[in-house]
Design a protein around this motif. Sequence first.
Motif, PDB file in Angstrom:
ATOM      1  N   ARG A 113       0.819  -1.079  -0.087  1.00  0.00           N
ATOM      2  CA  ARG A 113      -0.007  -0.149   0.069  1.00  0.00           C
ATOM      3  C   ARG A 113       0.809   1.367  -0.154  1.00  0.00           C
ATOM      4  O   ARG A 113       1.959   1.349   0.733  1.00  0.00           O
ATOM      5  N   THR A 114       0.627   2.134  -0.894  1.00  0.00           N
ATOM      6  CA  THR A 114       1.190   3.257  -1.122  1.00  0.00           C
ATOM      7  C   THR A 114       0.415   4.509  -1.322  1.00  0.00           C
ATOM      8  O   THR A 114      -0.824   4.307  -1.562  1.00  0.00           O
ATOM      9  N   GLY A 115       0.961   5.863  -0.765  1.00  0.00           N
ATOM     10  CA  GLY A 115       0.342   6.921  -1.361  1.00  0.00           C
ATOM     11  C   GLY A 115      -0.894   7.247  -0.745  1.00  0.00           C
ATOM     12  O   GLY A 115      -1.254   6.881   0.600  1.00  0.00           O
ATOM     13  N   ARG A 116      -2.124   7.503  -1.577  1.00  0.00           N
ATOM     14  CA  ARG A 116      -3.371   7.722  -0.931  1.00  0.00           C
ATOM     15  C   ARG A 116      -4.180   6.375  -0.547  1.00  0.00           C
ATOM     16  O   ARG A 116      -4.730   6.477   0.666  1.00  0.00           O
ATOM     17  N   ARG A 117      -3.717   5.106  -0.846  1.00  0.00           N
ATOM     18  CA  ARG A 117      -4.054   4.009  -0.456  1.00  0.00           C
ATOM     19  C   ARG A 117      -3.586   3.726   0.939  1.00  0.00           C
ATOM     20  O   ARG A 117      -4.204   3.014   1.704  1.00  0.00           O
ATOM     21  N   CYS A 118      -2.424   4.102   1.258  1.00  0.00           N
ATOM     22  CA  CYS A 118      -1.664   3.907   2.660  1.00  0.00           C
ATOM     23  C   CYS A 118      -2.513   4.826   3.323  1.00  0.00           C
ATOM     24  O   CYS A 118      -2.861   4.336   4.600  1.00  0.00           O
ATOM     25  N   LYS A 119      -2.645   6.116   3.122  1.00  0.00           N
ATOM     26  CA  LYS A 119      -3.241   7.228   4.009  1.00  0.00           C
ATOM     27  C   LYS A 119      -4.567   6.765   4.404  1.00  0.00           C
ATOM     28  O   LYS A 119      -4.997   7.028   5.443  1.00  0.00           O
ATOM     29  N   ALA A 120      -5.462   6.066   3.631  1.00  0.00           N
ATOM     30  CA  ALA A 120      -6.580   5.800   3.853  1.00  0.00           C
ATOM     31  C   ALA A 120      -6.687   4.873   5.136  1.00  0.00           C
ATOM     32  O   ALA A 120      -7.901   4.938   5.741  1.00  0.00           O
ATOM     33  N   VAL A 121      -5.868   4.097   5.152  1.00  0.00           N
ATOM     34  CA  VAL A 121      -5.998   2.891   6.564  1.00  0.00           C
ATOM     35  C   VAL A 121      -5.063   3.185   7.424  1.00  0.00           C
ATOM     36  O   VAL A 121      -5.028   2.345   8.272  1.00  0.00           O
ATOM     37  N   LEU A 122      -4.256   4.256   7.467  1.00  0.00           N
ATOM     38  CA  LEU A 122      -3.025   4.278   8.219  1.00  0.00           C
ATOM     39  C   LEU A 122      -3.433   4.477   9.650  1.00  0.00           C
ATOM     40  O   LEU A 122      -3.010   3.632  10.488  1.00  0.00           O
ATOM     41  N   ASP A 123      -4.571   5.107  10.016  1.00  0.00           N
ATOM     42  CA  ASP A 123      -4.965   5.489  11.357  1.00  0.00           C
ATOM     43  C   ASP A 123      -5.518   4.313  11.901  1.00  0.00           C
ATOM     44  O   ASP A 123      -5.422   3.792  13.051  1.00  0.00           O
ATOM     45  N   GLN A 124      -6.394   3.307  11.295  1.00  0.00           N
ATOM     46  CA  GLN A 124      -6.911   2.274  11.503  1.00  0.00           C
ATOM     47  C   GLN A 124      -5.746   1.296  11.911  1.00  0.00           C
ATOM     48  O   GLN A 124      -5.777   0.597  12.907  1.00  0.00           O
ATOM     49  N   GLN A 125      -4.843   1.012  11.183  1.00  0.00           N
ATOM     50  CA  GLN A 125      -3.588   0.172  11.022  1.00  0.00           C
ATOM     51  C   GLN A 125      -2.983   0.710  12.645  1.00  0.00           C
ATOM     52  O   GLN A 125      -2.362  -0.377  13.367  1.00  0.00           O
ATOM     53  N   ALA A 126      -2.761   1.985  12.627  1.00  0.00           N
ATOM     54  CA  ALA A 126      -2.258   2.410  13.896  1.00  0.00           C
ATOM     55  C   ALA A 126      -2.927   1.924  15.351  1.00  0.00           C
ATOM     56  O   ALA A 126      -2.466   1.644  16.017  1.00  0.00           O
TER      57      ALA A 126
END
Length: 145
Positions: A113-126
């Motif tokens: 996952r990179t860029g926008r796809r990464c940012k969309a779920v980053l907080d969930q993964q945190a």
Amino acid sequence: MKWVGIDYGLARTGLAATDPEGIMAYPLTTIRLADYANRKEFLAALAGRILGERPDAVVMGLPLLTDGTESMTTRQVRNVTERLKRRVPLPFYFMSELLSSEAAERELREAGRTGRRCKAVLDQQAAVRILESFLSLSPDQRRPA
């Protein structure tokens, strides 16, 4: 025991949950403050999402500085926690979230996952990382909010 984990942020808040036995954590959703008219509506939506999962308790990520001291963001998380506790009649716990976002971003990039796809779920993964860290503690190490 089912847990909901929260990675609170000023712009986005990630949520994760565990299975009913409290063994595995998985991402739920990201709630954006900008999607609500005000903070009160945001908190109502956040409380509704928490209660919708039917957890037994909530784990709030606590952003401490690397030396273990508190920052202005730490105080904001404590304030939001107090406001949520009035809406969500469950036990709340704090878990240090030191480097949880960095670790979550690394995991997502390793998964492709990179860029926008990464940012969309980053907080969930945190939030997943916060829950996993919390679950690894012994019960006497868990700090109530």
